[in-house]
Write a protein that holds these residues in place. Structure first.
Motif, short mmCIF file in Angstrom:
data_model
loop_
_atom_site.label_atom_id
_atom_site.label_comp_id
_atom_site.label_asym_id
_atom_site.label_seq_id
_atom_site.Cartn_x
_atom_site.Cartn_y
_atom_site.Cartn_z
N GLY A 260 0.79 -1.16 0.05
CA GLY A 260 -0.06 0.01 0.04
C GLY A 260 0.85 1.09 -0.11
O GLY A 260 2.09 1.30 -0.10
N PRO A 261 0.25 2.35 0.10
CA PRO A 261 0.82 3.81 0.17
C PRO A 261 1.91 3.88 1.19
O PRO A 261 1.65 3.50 2.33
CB PRO A 261 -0.15 4.58 -0.10
CG PRO A 261 -1.49 4.01 0.70
CD PRO A 261 -1.31 2.74 0.19
N SER A 262 2.85 4.37 1.17
CA SER A 262 4.00 4.51 2.11
C SER A 262 3.64 5.80 2.62
O SER A 262 4.45 6.15 3.71
CB SER A 262 5.45 4.49 1.68
OG SER A 262 5.61 5.44 0.68
N LEU A 264 1.06 7.27 4.39
CA LEU A 264 -0.14 7.50 5.20
C LEU A 264 0.11 8.47 6.13
O LEU A 264 -0.70 8.83 7.12
CB LEU A 264 -0.60 6.14 5.76
CG LEU A 264 -1.41 5.46 4.73
CD1 LEU A 264 -1.64 3.86 5.00
CD2 LEU A 264 -2.62 5.97 4.09
N ALA A 265 1.48 8.28 6.86
CA ALA A 265 1.78 9.19 7.95
C ALA A 265 1.29 10.87 7.76
O ALA A 265 0.96 11.65 8.80
CB ALA A 265 3.21 9.19 8.18
N LEU A 267 -1.62 11.50 6.68
CA LEU A 267 -3.20 11.84 7.35
C LEU A 267 -2.85 12.29 8.66
O LEU A 267 -3.75 12.87 9.11
CB LEU A 267 -3.53 10.39 7.10
CG LEU A 267 -3.94 9.88 5.91
CD1 LEU A 267 -5.06 8.51 6.32
CD2 LEU A 267 -4.93 10.94 5.27
N VAL A 268 -1.89 11.86 9.29
CA VAL A 268 -1.59 12.30 10.80
C VAL A 268 -1.23 13.79 10.62
O VAL A 268 -1.79 14.74 11.07
CB VAL A 268 -0.61 11.58 11.81
CG1 VAL A 268 -0.64 12.29 12.90
CG2 VAL A 268 -0.85 10.16 11.70
#
Lengths: 342, 342
Positions: A260-262, A264-265, A267-268
């Motif tokens: 999956g996408p790396s 996502l951090a 999003l935080v």
């Protein structure tokens, strides 16, 4: 046809996209409705990417199709016989049906097809069934785009995506669509009013988004699940960005996990939201979506394409075009004519 | 100390976790407040995983620390001098401050420290500053867990995680914590009341979750961003599952992209939500969190650990323990005593 019922049965679970010999075409006598049941005559059935998911052993957002069962689809049908007090012969219904000429049902999962005004009959599945309300609630309810915001759409020339982009334009957004051919890019910018279109097969999506989204990305409508595209979006996501997950077609035929996408951090960092949805979760919004879309179509603000396959026997072959991306507009199989509808 | 101010300055951008020679310890004269400014004496500073993110060149949810600037942190401080009508010498403040003895500020980003009742002074940062409200809003506002639901927590023995698990128990949930040592597992189940604890270093998280979450997972509180753990959670997520993204510590020191979870498609299938948040987004909820947490502490329902480093000069070394996971409880640096507070 006489009293025979043509139908496609799921006889084994497919692996990957190799579902051709899992679906078997045959004929059986037309069923007879019992007490409180009806017989519906299927006129048009809808082919959707998620159909492949339903063939798997495990349940998804709905129960898996049982082995030996008739393949399922959203349908527009007409009541041919009724032993139910709730239905009258000739009622046009929209519902969760099967790949066959006729279906006996107690009516659960079926409801009156909406008033589509002067639109052609195929628009029942083309805009007013799953496709239109999916675009409508997935964009407006999950993303809640505000005027002036930037909206990115994947499979942006597809049945759902093309409506998402146009609805976002109607709502005053800047809209950038991602698709797989220059011809589709041209259609999107010339006919549908997209501000920009990206051909992911020939361009770097990351660079193209950077160019076409100078103020970052506020809303994203995702249907593919490609990690590279998602990472490009996540990197350029604005604070409080919203990602609506409508589908994940990249893995429906996958036989092994795909990373999956790396990013996502982000999003935080950006306090972003990523939310899956199914149109069935928004029953109270469907009628409003029909009203708005009918108005937009009449005003010439909402355009759509329909790709009608003329015979039930071609359904399996047609389903492949969804994964190859070669269909043009909403893919529908015309099962049979109805004399009442002309 | 006389009139000197000890401080840590960020002199270059770190790569990975190698920030030791990027932060330089030195002394300068204590500043003097101008009109409408105050001088705060820093008593305790908070070390948090996100501190590393703030050292990067790019802005995160806050502006990057400028090169040459004093390293930043959440602080509990006391007003030592005031030329502002809004502050009185002796006021205890909580705010966004720096790794130093004294800071001159116009008061922006500072507010009166909350009433913490009979709790020890370190609880200002241990429970009542960022940590407690983060656990509170990240669980209650982002996940909205219902009685009887199953909640999973990562870094479940950490400063935030240990509170998340206990708050979920108070709300009537089944709670399963993931952590990195058997000693922490024992603490969580024996002292904090977790229903089950998983040591991700010695067990398969996938299998352990399957065992400990017989009814699936409704809420997940994420602080790490490990793809394997996230995939285990996503696979077992219930319909309308909610994932609260509090942090993504696995990549804060990363020097190359790390592949993300492959199971995001399940967010579509289960209509799941994954949402990043920062406690600063919920200003109206902070007071309520303080009230509830003070009550829970008095009732013996909420326990917490504090790990106090006794000297500012040890701050950099202490920060590493957060990424190694060797600190026990909320990590705080005691900068200086205050005679007023005893």
């Amino acid at each position: 046809m006489g009293n025979m019922n043509r139908q496609w049965r799921l006889t084994k679970r497919p692996v990957g996209e190799d579902f051709d010999d899992c679906l078997v075409f045959g004929e059986e006598p037309i069923g007879t409705p019992g007490d409180d049941e009806i017989l519906v005559k299927n006129l048009h059935i809808s082919l959707d990417p998620a159909n492949r998911v339903w063939m798997n052993e495990g349940d998804s957002y709905k129960a898996a199709i049982p082995l030996g069962g008739v393949m399922e689809a959203f349908c527009v049908s007409i009541v041919a016989e009724s032993k139910s007090p709730d239905f009258i012969v000739g009622d046009v219904l929209y519902g969760f049906g099967h790949w066959e000429d006729y279906t006996v049902t107690d009516g659960a999962g079926w409801e009156p097809a909406p008033d589509i005004g002067a639109a052609p009959f195929s628009a029942h599945l083309g805009v007013f069934s799953v496709v239109g309300p999916t675009a409508y609630v997935g964009l407006l309810d999950v993303c809640d785009p505000q005027p002036g915001e930037t909206v990115v759409v994947t499979t942006a020339a597809g049945a759902v995506g093309s409506l998402v982009g146009q609805i976002a334009k109607i709502k005053g957004c800047r809209v950038v669509g991602i698709t797989g051919s220059d011809e589709k890019c041209t259609w999107m910018t010339q006919e549908l009013g997209y501000d920009a279109a990206i051909n992911y097969k020939t361009e770097s999506v990351f660079k193209a988004l950077l160019k076409h989204c100078p103020d970052g990305i506020d809303c994203h409508f995702e249907q593919v699940g490609d990690a590279k595209v998602l990472d490009a979006v996540l990197t350029q996501l604005n604070q409080y960005g919203r990602i609506s997950l409508c589908g994940w077609i990249s893995v429906y035929n996958a036989t092994a996990p795909i990373a999956g996408p790396s990013g996502l951090a982000n999003l935080v960092m950006k306090r972003g939201k990523m939310q899956g949805f199914i149109v069935l979760d928004f029953p109270e919004r469907i009628a409003q979506s029909h009203t708005d879309m009918r108005q937009w179509i009449e005003d010439g603000k909402l355009k759509y394409r329909v790709d009608v396959v003329d015979d039930l026997s071609g359904a399996v072959e047609a389903l492949h075009t969804l994964y190859a991306g070669t269909n043009k507009g909403k893919l529908i199989v015309k099962v049979q004519d109805d004399p009442l509808l002309g």
